[in-house]
Design a protein around this motif. Sequence first.
Motif, PDB file in Angstrom:
ATOM      1  N   ASP A 153       0.703  -1.137   0.001  1.00 62.76           N
ATOM      2  CA  ASP A 153       0.001  -0.100   0.009  1.00 62.76           C
ATOM      3  C   ASP A 153       0.972   1.339  -0.033  1.00 62.76           C
ATOM      4  O   ASP A 153       1.564   1.576   0.955  1.00 62.76           O
ATOM      5  CB  ASP A 153      -0.994   0.120   1.284  1.00 62.76           C
ATOM      6  N   PRO A 154       0.870   1.980  -1.016  1.00 63.70           N
ATOM      7  CA  PRO A 154       2.069   3.119  -1.094  1.00 63.70           C
ATOM      8  C   PRO A 154       1.361   4.246  -0.118  1.00 63.70           C
ATOM      9  O   PRO A 154       2.305   5.161  -0.068  1.00 63.70           O
ATOM     10  CB  PRO A 154       1.523   3.608  -2.486  1.00 63.70           C
ATOM     11  N   PHE A 155       0.448   4.042   0.627  1.00 63.40           N
ATOM     12  CA  PHE A 155      -0.032   5.053   1.439  1.00 63.40           C
ATOM     13  C   PHE A 155      -0.230   4.357   2.947  1.00 63.40           C
ATOM     14  O   PHE A 155      -1.056   4.904   3.695  1.00 63.40           O
ATOM     15  CB  PHE A 155      -1.336   5.904   1.137  1.00 63.40           C
TER      16      PHE A 155
ATOM     17  N   ILE B 217       7.066   4.683   0.520  1.00 60.52           N
ATOM     18  CA  ILE B 217       5.701   4.980   1.021  1.00 60.52           C
ATOM     19  C   ILE B 217       6.109   6.569   1.475  1.00 60.52           C
ATOM     20  O   ILE B 217       4.882   7.270   1.411  1.00 60.52           O
ATOM     21  CB  ILE B 217       5.352   4.065   2.179  1.00 60.52           C
ATOM     22  N   LEU B 218       6.841   6.734   2.014  1.00 60.42           N
ATOM     23  CA  LEU B 218       7.215   8.132   2.465  1.00 60.42           C
ATOM     24  C   LEU B 218       7.080   9.263   1.587  1.00 60.42           C
ATOM     25  O   LEU B 218       6.482  10.012   1.539  1.00 60.42           O
ATOM     26  CB  LEU B 218       8.620   8.191   3.524  1.00 60.42           C
TER      27      LEU B 218
ATOM     28  N   GLU C 143      -0.785   3.496   6.565  1.00 65.67           N
ATOM     29  CA  GLU C 143      -1.007   4.213   7.717  1.00 65.67           C
ATOM     30  C   GLU C 143       0.164   4.058   8.823  1.00 65.67           C
ATOM     31  O   GLU C 143       0.372   4.728   9.691  1.00 65.67           O
ATOM     32  CB  GLU C 143      -2.438   4.272   8.192  1.00 65.67           C
ATOM     33  N   ARG C 144       0.737   3.059   8.852  1.00 63.04           N
ATOM     34  CA  ARG C 144       1.531   2.439   9.538  1.00 63.04           C
ATOM     35  C   ARG C 144       3.110   3.413   9.413  1.00 63.04           C
ATOM     36  O   ARG C 144       3.905   3.191  10.383  1.00 63.04           O
ATOM     37  CB  ARG C 144       1.970   1.121   9.810  1.00 63.04           C
ATOM     38  N   VAL C 145       3.149   3.685   8.217  1.00 64.27           N
ATOM     39  CA  VAL C 145       4.395   4.713   8.190  1.00 64.27           C
ATOM     40  C   VAL C 145       3.972   6.123   8.131  1.00 64.27           C
ATOM     41  O   VAL C 145       3.180   6.631   7.591  1.00 64.27           O
ATOM     42  CB  VAL C 145       5.046   4.284   6.594  1.00 64.27           C
ATOM     43  N   ILE C 146       4.536   6.599   9.319  1.00 63.84           N
ATOM     44  CA  ILE C 146       4.200   7.839   9.788  1.00 63.84           C
ATOM     45  C   ILE C 146       5.282   8.953   9.087  1.00 63.84           C
ATOM     46  O   ILE C 146       6.409   8.699   9.233  1.00 63.84           O
ATOM     47  CB  ILE C 146       3.880   8.022  11.145  1.00 63.84           C
ATOM     48  N   CYS C 147       4.689  10.202   8.801  1.00 67.75           N
ATOM     49  CA  CYS C 147       5.382  11.369   8.187  1.00 67.75           C
ATOM     50  C   CYS C 147       5.435  12.291   9.262  1.00 67.75           C
ATOM     51  O   CYS C 147       4.461  12.810   9.637  1.00 67.75           O
ATOM     52  CB  CYS C 147       5.288  11.702   6.797  1.00 67.75           C
ATOM     53  N   TYR C 148       6.666  13.062  10.001  1.00 70.03           N
ATOM     54  CA  TYR C 148       6.433  14.088  10.707  1.00 70.03           C
ATOM     55  C   TYR C 148       7.349  14.945   9.820  1.00 70.03           C
ATOM     56  O   TYR C 148       8.647  14.822   9.274  1.00 70.03           O
ATOM     57  CB  TYR C 148       7.416  13.801  12.047  1.00 70.03           C
TER      58      TYR C 148
END
Length: 183
Positions: free
Chosen positions: A23-25, A81-82, A27-32
């Motif tokens: 999944d290219p988006f 993903i990021l 939700e477990r990869v979080i961007c700050y």
Amino acid sequence: IDQTQVSATEIARVIEDIVQKKDPFDERVICYAQPIYDTHTHSFRQAEVLMRLLVGDVVVKPAQFIPLAEENKSIFDLTYILINKVCRSMSGLLSKYDFDRITINFSPDMFCNGEMAKNTQKIIAANGAYVKKFCIELTEQTFADEKREQSEVKDRMNHMKQAGIKLYLDDFGIGYSSIARIT
């Protein structure tokens, strides 16, 4: 919950699941976004995107998951993903804020992967992101690895530069390199 309660096994399981789901988006990869203050203009003109990983209800910092992701080569998937998330958000951010650039850190392995430049450009184009606002930060370790062919690094840098992507050097002077090597 204290993040030290998350085991390496749990982190590895989540990373493996992320890679399998593709999944290219995810939700477990979080961007700050960490704003960067420009001392000349006395304003925030740039931001560096920092990756975190959500394991259950715990936000895990890079020191816990990046080594695992690099070891099993899933750092590529997490970084893509990021990039997707940043690019998807960019037009909305530009409509609200005036900024010069958003940067993303690439590990040496990520940067020297043959598909990296091509895939990054595809993601930027597919999301309608402004390539002039996108920047990649390379750690100085990218240049320090004796096994890594320096001409390969230079070729990748030139390819990205020709595509309009800016390159920055991250954390220069922490012990991996010298001005002579960078030059």
